[in-house]
Motif scaffolding. Structure first.
Motif, mmCIF file in Angstrom:
data_model
loop_
_atom_site.group_PDB
_atom_site.id
_atom_site.type_symbol
_atom_site.label_atom_id
_atom_site.label_comp_id
_atom_site.label_asym_id
_atom_site.label_seq_id
_atom_site.Cartn_x
_atom_site.Cartn_y
_atom_site.Cartn_z
ATOM 1 N N HIS A 194 11.617 70.127 39.657
ATOM 2 C CA HIS A 194 10.474 70.628 38.846
ATOM 3 C C HIS A 194 10.574 71.897 38.007
ATOM 4 O O HIS A 194 11.008 73.101 38.699
ATOM 5 N N LYS A 195 10.691 72.050 37.066
ATOM 6 C CA LYS A 195 10.512 73.261 36.156
ATOM 7 C C LYS A 195 12.150 73.584 35.931
ATOM 8 O O LYS A 195 12.337 74.649 35.213
ATOM 9 N N HIS A 196 12.942 72.946 36.443
ATOM 10 C CA HIS A 196 14.518 73.168 36.401
ATOM 11 C C HIS A 196 15.351 72.256 35.626
ATOM 12 O O HIS A 196 16.400 72.603 35.341
ATOM 13 N N GLN A 197 14.824 70.929 35.923
ATOM 14 C CA GLN A 197 15.625 69.743 35.484
ATOM 15 C C GLN A 197 14.573 69.063 34.439
ATOM 16 O O GLN A 197 13.684 68.635 34.744
ATOM 17 N N SER A 198 15.496 68.680 33.111
ATOM 18 C CA SER A 198 14.354 67.934 32.281
ATOM 19 C C SER A 198 14.766 66.441 32.307
ATOM 20 O O SER A 198 15.454 66.324 33.093
ATOM 21 N N ILE A 221 14.536 60.380 23.533
ATOM 22 C CA ILE A 221 13.307 60.786 24.183
ATOM 23 C C ILE A 221 13.719 62.104 25.077
ATOM 24 O O ILE A 221 14.548 62.054 25.938
ATOM 25 N N TRP A 222 12.829 63.199 24.886
ATOM 26 C CA TRP A 222 13.361 64.272 25.817
ATOM 27 C C TRP A 222 11.999 64.999 26.120
ATOM 28 O O TRP A 222 11.078 64.994 25.314
ATOM 29 N N GLY A 223 11.887 65.734 27.470
ATOM 30 C CA GLY A 223 10.867 66.535 27.609
ATOM 31 C C GLY A 223 11.248 67.320 28.762
ATOM 32 O O GLY A 223 12.027 67.334 29.681
ATOM 33 N N PRO A 224 10.464 68.045 29.001
ATOM 34 C CA PRO A 224 10.592 69.434 30.020
ATOM 35 C C PRO A 224 10.070 69.078 31.323
ATOM 36 O O PRO A 224 10.370 69.625 32.476
ATOM 37 N N THR A 225 9.220 68.090 31.300
ATOM 38 C CA THR A 225 8.796 67.561 32.716
ATOM 39 C C THR A 225 9.856 66.825 33.295
ATOM 40 O O THR A 225 10.569 66.145 32.614
ATOM 41 N N ASP A 226 10.001 67.074 34.630
ATOM 42 C CA ASP A 226 10.975 66.295 35.399
ATOM 43 C C ASP A 226 10.938 64.955 35.495
ATOM 44 O O ASP A 226 9.496 64.273 35.515
ATOM 45 N N VAL A 227 11.811 64.032 35.757
ATOM 46 C CA VAL A 227 11.696 62.625 36.229
ATOM 47 C C VAL A 227 10.839 62.653 37.759
ATOM 48 O O VAL A 227 11.376 63.217 38.849
ATOM 49 N N GLN A 245 17.191 59.968 32.641
ATOM 50 C CA GLN A 245 18.202 60.899 33.149
ATOM 51 C C GLN A 245 17.803 62.016 33.497
ATOM 52 O O GLN A 245 16.838 62.917 32.851
ATOM 53 N N VAL A 246 18.279 62.680 34.428
ATOM 54 C CA VAL A 246 17.993 63.960 34.898
ATOM 55 C C VAL A 246 18.960 64.954 34.381
ATOM 56 O O VAL A 246 20.335 64.908 34.653
ATOM 57 N N VAL A 247 18.509 65.991 33.499
ATOM 58 C CA VAL A 247 19.319 66.778 32.783
ATOM 59 C C VAL A 247 19.360 68.328 33.271
ATOM 60 O O VAL A 247 17.998 68.789 33.644
ATOM 61 N N LYS A 248 20.571 68.648 33.493
ATOM 62 C CA LYS A 248 20.762 70.135 33.852
ATOM 63 C C LYS A 248 20.400 71.250 32.898
ATOM 64 O O LYS A 248 20.809 70.805 31.765
ATOM 65 N N ARG A 249 19.716 72.233 33.273
ATOM 66 C CA ARG A 249 19.323 73.352 32.360
ATOM 67 C C ARG A 249 20.531 74.061 31.923
ATOM 68 O O ARG A 249 21.293 74.500 32.897
#
Length: 374
Positions: A194-198, A221-227, A245-249
């Protein structure tokens, strides 16, 4: 003689003053406090969509008015947007007040509902509108925290405790509450950090030709809220449409940034989240369809998207996903590439909890949320 003249002047002045008082217009009536918004759309043939906001974290009070403006201006739907409010300050949004959402009677004649609430404990007379709507089998689009839309405490006097997230009472059909029975899942976990992986959304292979994916390219599709985590497989006839997909900052965490230091250009997939769980070996659905039927009610269609916070809506493909979901849920032909251009000025807030003092000081007027500034 002078005294008579003086008295005559005073009489004239007094008379003029009295006349002036008589012609002063009455004060205008105080404008009725606006407790919800209505966007008329195409009045002659508009389907009526009621959008219900009321969450403390993901700024549904900002997301749903913008979604309503898009649906109304670009697609002709009549949209009514409802908000959480403290009865002591009507017309002012108070997302932390969980016991009141005025205007829910609009659901009685609505063609569909968009729900974006979190842990609400509404009075029975308000909950009854949800019950009647669902019993009629009407279509539903549910966003983010709608998987845990309701939650009653043991001390609450209510006939709707079975709607609670994680319900485990005598009404076994309602085990785990509204989220599980109607949508397919309740609140489960933060799968991403949460708040670290988009979140980056990719189209599920089995949904490549599904109309909800019209105009959307896999990966856009992309958003700053986590999966969000869900239990797999989802129940019944649930059909995953978009996988997350869980994306690394790539950059540094910034608590003052709208995206907390995450960016749409981030591409590296995370190996694990903050608990050590491997997060991309099996992708979680972040958007899926399902039919629902509450006990004694008719069957209905639901579309759930756990991406959809106010800041997520800055992404064009997220907006298109939600608009497509509305068309699909209403059994309307989904546009090949729906117009989802932002209407007016849209500057959403970052997600995150706010204390009661924030809402008292902010005084967020519902009237202002309906303003369209080009």
């Amino acid at each position: 003689m002078k005294n008579l003249i003086y008295l005559g002047i005073c009489f004239v002045l007094f008379s003029c003053k009295e006349q002036k008082k008589e012609v002063v217009p009455e004060s205008p009536e105080i404008e009725t406090i606006k407790q919800w918004l209505v966007f008329e759309g195409n009045v002659d043939k508009a389907k009526h969509i009621v959008l219900v906001s009321g969450d403390e974290e993901y700024r549904s009070e900002e997301a749903l008015p913008q979604l309503a403006k898009i649906l109304s201006k670009h697609h002709g739907f009549k949209c009514t947007v409802l908000f959480a409010q403290n009865p002591d300050t009507p017309g002012i949004v108070d997302a932390n007040y969980v016991k009141n959402i005025p205007g829910l009677e609009a659901l009685d004649s609505a063609d569909m509902m968009v729900l974006f609430t979190r842990f609400r404990a509404l009075p029975d007379e308000q909950m009854q509108h949800f019950e009647d709507y669902l019993a009629a089998g009407k279509p539903l689009v549910a966003l983010r925290t709608a998987t845990h839309a309701f939650n009653f405490k043991e001390s609450d006097t209510t006939n709707f405790a079975h709607y609670s997230n994680g319900y485990s009472g005598d009404k076994t059909e309602w085990t785990d509450g509204f989220g599980r029975l109607v949508l397919g899942e309740k609140w489960h976990t933060h799968h991403g950090h949460h708040k670290h992986q988009s979140t980056r959304g990719v189209i599920a292979e089995t949904a490549a030709t599904h109309p909800i994916t019209n105009g959307i390219e896999s990966g856009n599709i992309w958003g700053p809220t986590d999966v969000y985590g869900v239990r797999l497989p989802l129940p019944g006839d649930s059909n995953p449409i978009i996988l997350g997909q869980v994306v690394k900052r790539a950059g540094e965490f910034d608590d003052n940034d709208l995206f907390f230091g995450m960016k749409p250009t981030d591409t590296e997939l995370a190996k694990e989240n903050n608990t050590g769980l491997k997060v991309n070996d099996v992708l979680m659905p972040i958007a899926w369809t399902k039919t629902y039927q509450i006990p004694g009610g008719k069957k209905g269609k639901a579309f759930t998207s756990t991406i959809g916070a106010a800041s997520d809506l800055l992404n064009e493909s997220v907006r298109r996903l939600l608009v497509n979901g509305v068309f699909w849920s209403l059994d309307l032909s989904v546009p090949e590439k729906a117009n989802v251009a932002v209407v007016g000025t849209y500057n959403p807030s970052a997600y995150g909890f706010k204390d009661d003092a924030y809402w008292i000081e902010k005084q967020l007027s519902i009237s202002d949320l309906g303003t369209v500034q080009e």
